[in-house]
Design a protein around this motif. Structure first.
Motif, PDB file in Angstrom:
ATOM      1  N   ARG A  95     -45.465  12.831   7.286  1.00  0.00           N
ATOM      2  CA  ARG A  95     -45.715  13.462   6.113  1.00  0.00           C
ATOM      3  C   ARG A  95     -46.754  12.688   5.312  1.00  0.00           C
ATOM      4  NH1 ARG A  95     -41.694  14.724   1.025  1.00  0.00           N
ATOM      5  NH2 ARG A  95     -43.008  15.689  -0.485  1.00  0.00           N
ATOM      6  N   HIS A  96     -46.622  11.486   5.247  1.00  0.00           N
ATOM      7  CA  HIS A  96     -47.615  10.803   4.402  1.00  0.00           C
ATOM      8  C   HIS A  96     -48.813  10.238   5.208  1.00  0.00           C
ATOM      9  CE1 HIS A  96     -44.896  10.895   0.883  1.00  0.00           C
ATOM     10  NE2 HIS A  96     -43.812  10.545   1.608  1.00  0.00           N
ATOM     11  N   ILE A  97     -48.650   9.913   6.437  1.00  0.00           N
ATOM     12  CA  ILE A  97     -49.843   9.367   7.116  1.00  0.00           C
ATOM     13  C   ILE A  97     -50.588  10.390   8.213  1.00  0.00           C
ATOM     14  CG2 ILE A  97     -50.608   7.694   8.677  1.00  0.00           C
ATOM     15  CD1 ILE A  97     -48.315   5.927   7.658  1.00  0.00           C
ATOM     16  N   THR A  98     -49.564  10.856   8.939  1.00  0.00           N
ATOM     17  CA  THR A  98     -50.087  11.737  10.074  1.00  0.00           C
ATOM     18  C   THR A  98     -50.872  13.061   9.420  1.00  0.00           C
ATOM     19  OG1 THR A  98     -48.546  10.987  11.602  1.00  0.00           O
ATOM     20  CG2 THR A  98     -49.676  12.875  12.345  1.00  0.00           C
ATOM     21  N   PRO A 129     -51.592  14.291   6.598  1.00  0.00           N
ATOM     22  CA  PRO A 129     -53.027  14.111   5.840  1.00  0.00           C
ATOM     23  C   PRO A 129     -54.242  13.799   6.465  1.00  0.00           C
ATOM     24  CG  PRO A 129     -51.201  12.921   4.522  1.00  0.00           C
ATOM     25  CD  PRO A 129     -50.591  13.229   5.987  1.00  0.00           C
ATOM     26  N   ARG A 163     -55.402  16.677   8.767  1.00  0.00           N
ATOM     27  CA  ARG A 163     -56.064  17.981   7.854  1.00  0.00           C
ATOM     28  C   ARG A 163     -57.207  18.666   8.339  1.00  0.00           C
ATOM     29  NH1 ARG A 163     -54.430  16.777   2.963  1.00  0.00           N
ATOM     30  NH2 ARG A 163     -52.492  17.892   3.019  1.00  0.00           N
ATOM     31  N   ALA A 192     -41.087   3.083   5.622  1.00  0.00           N
ATOM     32  CA  ALA A 192     -41.240   4.503   6.116  1.00  0.00           C
ATOM     33  C   ALA A 192     -40.615   4.782   7.340  1.00  0.00           C
ATOM     34  CB  ALA A 192     -42.497   5.000   5.984  1.00  0.00           C
ATOM     35  N   SER A 212     -46.666   1.192   7.265  1.00  0.00           N
ATOM     36  CA  SER A 212     -45.535   2.144   6.610  1.00  0.00           C
ATOM     37  C   SER A 212     -44.393   1.684   7.307  1.00  0.00           C
ATOM     38  CB  SER A 212     -45.956   3.534   7.043  1.00  0.00           C
ATOM     39  OG  SER A 212     -45.579   3.737   8.363  1.00  0.00           O
ATOM     40  N   TYR A 214     -49.178   2.934  10.713  1.00  0.00           N
ATOM     41  CA  TYR A 214     -47.911   3.173  10.809  1.00  0.00           C
ATOM     42  C   TYR A 214     -47.064   1.837  10.760  1.00  0.00           C
ATOM     43  CZ  TYR A 214     -49.430   7.635  12.655  1.00  0.00           C
ATOM     44  OH  TYR A 214     -49.940   8.869  12.613  1.00  0.00           O
ATOM     45  N   GLN A 232     -41.230  10.544   7.160  1.00  0.00           N
ATOM     46  CA  GLN A 232     -42.075   9.975   6.282  1.00  0.00           C
ATOM     47  C   GLN A 232     -43.309   9.514   6.528  1.00  0.00           C
ATOM     48  OE1 GLN A 232     -39.450   6.793   4.643  1.00  0.00           O
ATOM     49  NE2 GLN A 232     -38.628   8.335   3.143  1.00  0.00           N
ATOM     50  N   GLY A 233     -43.588   8.774   8.005  1.00  0.00           N
ATOM     51  CA  GLY A 233     -44.694   8.526   8.422  1.00  0.00           C
ATOM     52  C   GLY A 233     -45.303   9.736   8.740  1.00  0.00           C
ATOM     53  N   GLN A 289     -57.865  16.134  -4.817  1.00  0.00           N
ATOM     54  CA  GLN A 289     -57.138  14.891  -4.405  1.00  0.00           C
ATOM     55  C   GLN A 289     -58.076  13.792  -4.412  1.00  0.00           C
ATOM     56  OE1 GLN A 289     -55.890  15.836  -0.429  1.00  0.00           O
ATOM     57  NE2 GLN A 289     -54.350  16.870  -0.890  1.00  0.00           N
TER      58      GLN A 289
END
Length: 308
Positions: free
Chosen positions: A218-221, A223, A226, A211, A206, A203, A215-216, A308
């Motif tokens: 969506r792109h870090i937390t 994924p 998952r 970010a 980012s 974080y 954005q953080g 991916q």
């Protein structure tokens, strides 16, 4: 002409120790495996046997019935209605639980005054018996003396003696909300475990790259969460799909079987009407549906990870 030589590499001492330890380890876990086979395997075998047999109401097998029990189940409109309601129930409870649990887990993962108390409150529904929770909510939404109608009437709203559980649409909606309530603690716990495994340095990096906010997430937390979300979804589907106390205690599957799910349908067939063969066939169908979902979901998530 030169002769080729093959060099034999002797096994390492660690490999020798492991090969010697495996038989002993298998011998130690053999009693547990046998116990699991008896406790889990025998009931599954007995249900499969009863699903293709003519069984009286006392559980005595009278003969081979083939697929008559499955035919009786699939030609019963209540069974098909219960199967559809089971899908709605499972999708709404699991989906609502995950959507609500993610932001709650993110909030509880932050440092703030009273976080320990907030975490304890979130976990309280998990500590209370599921049957007791359903019984309490049945009294809360009671049309004659429930606290929900009393509170709404005190606020000047026209809900005096409103029969919440007498109408299928409102009754099923309330049961879904109760299902979400009791499923949240488990899901929040899993997601919080995933959040604690995410390094803060990601974080910080980012934010240095510009970010902000979503954005953080969506792109870090998201994924990195998952795998934990996959575990939460699969386990919740299994638990919710077979959840019996909420539906049975609050409405008994009524009114007019409009809140029945497959587990309550099977229970009624077995212990209400004495149709053990039809109940066993319904149980086999439930097992097949859960197995198909688990395999399909895991295949889809694994395929997405490979892409991916």
């Amino acid at each position: 002409m030169t002769a080729s030589t093959t060099t034999l590499v002797p096994p390492s001492p660690r490999g020798l120790r492991l090969s010697k330890a495996i038989p002993g380890a298998l011998l130690l876990i053999l009693p547990s495996l046998l116990l699991s086979a008896m406790v889990i395997g025998y009931p599954i075998f007995d249900v499969l046997r009863m699903s293709v047999a003519d069984v009286n109401r006392f559980g005595r097998v009278l003969g081979f019935a083939g697929f008559d029990n499955f035919l009786a189940a699939f030609t019963d409109p209540i069974f098909l209605q219960s199967a559809w309601q089971t899908l709605i129930w499972t999708f709404c409870v699991v989906g609502g639980t995950v959507l609500i649990s993610v932001p709650i887990a993110i909030i509880l993962n932050e440092e703030f005054y009273g976080r320990t108390v907030a975490r304890t409150i979130i976990l309280l529904p998990w500590a209370v018996s599921l049957a007791m929770t359903a019984l309490v909510w049945r009294f809360v939404v009671n049309g004659d003396f429930g606290t929900l109608n009393t509170t709404l009437s005190a606020l000047g709203l026209p809900f005096d003696n409103f029969p919440w559980l007498a109408d299928a649409s409102t009754a099923f909606g309330i049961e879904i909300l109760v299902g979400i309530l009791v499923s949240m603690p488990f899901t929040v716990t899993i997601i919080m475990g995933g959040l604690t495994a995410i390094p803060d340095t990601l974080y910080e990096a980012s934010r240095m790259d510009g970010a902000r906010g979503l954005q953080g997430f969506r792109h870090i937390t998201l994924p990195l969460l998952r795998p934990f979300l996959q575990i939460a979804v699969v386990l919740n589907v299994i638990y919710v799909f077979n959840s019996f106390p909420i539906i049975w205690i609050m409405t008994n599957g009524g009114p007019a079987n409009r809140t029945d799910i497959l587990i309550t349908y099977v229970y009624k067939q077995a212990f209400g009407f004495g149709k053990l063969g039809t109940a066993a066939a319904g149980s086999v169908v439930m097992f097949a549906m859960l197995l198909a979902f688990s395999v399909l979901y895991l295949y889809m998530t694994r395929s997405r990870e490979v892409q991916q």
